[in-house]
Design a protein around this motif. Sequence first.
Motif, PDB file in Angstrom:
ATOM      1  N   THR A 135      62.371  46.692  23.155  1.00 55.29           N
ATOM      2  CA  THR A 135      63.623  47.243  22.643  1.00 55.29           C
ATOM      3  C   THR A 135      64.776  46.273  22.882  1.00 55.29           C
ATOM      4  N   MET A 186      68.358  45.077  23.918  1.00 53.33           N
ATOM      5  CA  MET A 186      69.465  45.498  24.779  1.00 53.33           C
ATOM      6  C   MET A 186      70.288  44.265  25.114  1.00 53.33           C
ATOM      7  N   ARG A 246      63.797  39.789  22.693  1.00 57.69           N
ATOM      8  CA  ARG A 246      64.362  41.062  22.231  1.00 57.69           C
ATOM      9  C   ARG A 246      65.214  40.904  20.972  1.00 57.69           C
ATOM     10  N   TYR A 267      75.146  47.477  27.409  1.00 62.04           N
ATOM     11  CA  TYR A 267      73.954  48.311  27.599  1.00 62.04           C
ATOM     12  C   TYR A 267      73.549  49.031  26.307  1.00 62.04           C
ATOM     13  N   TYR A 268      74.066  48.552  25.192  1.00 65.41           N
ATOM     14  CA  TYR A 268      73.678  49.130  23.903  1.00 65.41           C
ATOM     15  C   TYR A 268      72.241  48.729  23.587  1.00 65.41           C
ATOM     16  N   TRP A 269      71.384  49.717  23.309  1.00 68.50           N
ATOM     17  CA  TRP A 269      69.990  49.422  22.967  1.00 68.50           C
ATOM     18  C   TRP A 269      69.743  49.779  21.503  1.00 68.50           C
TER      19      TRP A 269
END
Length: 255
Positions: free
Chosen positions: A48, A50, A61, A121-123
């Motif tokens: 994911t 992030m 990522r 911290y946006y995923w």
Amino acid sequence: MFVRTENFREFIRFYPIVSFLVGLHFALWLLMDFVQLGIFVELKQWGTGMNVLILNGEYWRLVTPIFLHGDFAHALFNSFSLVLFGPALEQMLGKIKFIWMYIFAGIVGNLGTFVVDPDAYYWHLGASGAIFGIFGVYLFMVMNRKQLIDTANSQIILAIFAIGLFMTFARPNINIYGHLFGLIGGFAIAPVILRNARPFSLWQIRTRHSRPDREDISFDPNRWKNRPYSKKKTGKYILWGIIIFLALFALANRM
């Protein structure tokens, strides 16, 4: 161009990259979210996107989120969009150029999210950035390579693009930067990958994949009765495609 008249076997044979990507979407969803096998749940967390983790050196990522989805509705909607708009472009570009364009647009979408989004911290995850890259290539055709796409299909692209852009800003929990930068990535790479492209032709695909023998060479008096579809049927298919597309948008918005 955007009306699918192929049967299931033909679709897989004619468009192997799109078929593989759709199969991968659902296989990963099945293993990660439905069955929830431990190692695959960990792989989803590992893949994911992030921002803070990318900043700390986990650069993979920027790529892995392209193939992951949050839930079944997310995977279904992106897969439907890919089935609707991907095959023609795969045939026009060829398998290698198509997959490079798809991954490039997805990376640009994720990179744009990393650079522009202020939330460390946006995923995020999903193929939407890569799919908007497909729209970016089509938009370049509409604007600069009109010989590759006719007026009717240009209007369809512009209409669906407008709807997609509106829903990008109207729906909650959407990676807006991923969509916009994915679109930019597709538009930017279009001049390179479209150099030797030819207009989409289902007849050419069928001819290329057919294996005629002597019996096939003989004249078939009913050949004109087996034409793929009429103009009226084409319009009906396009209308139903747009309706289904909007219904999936609404479904995804409610979940």
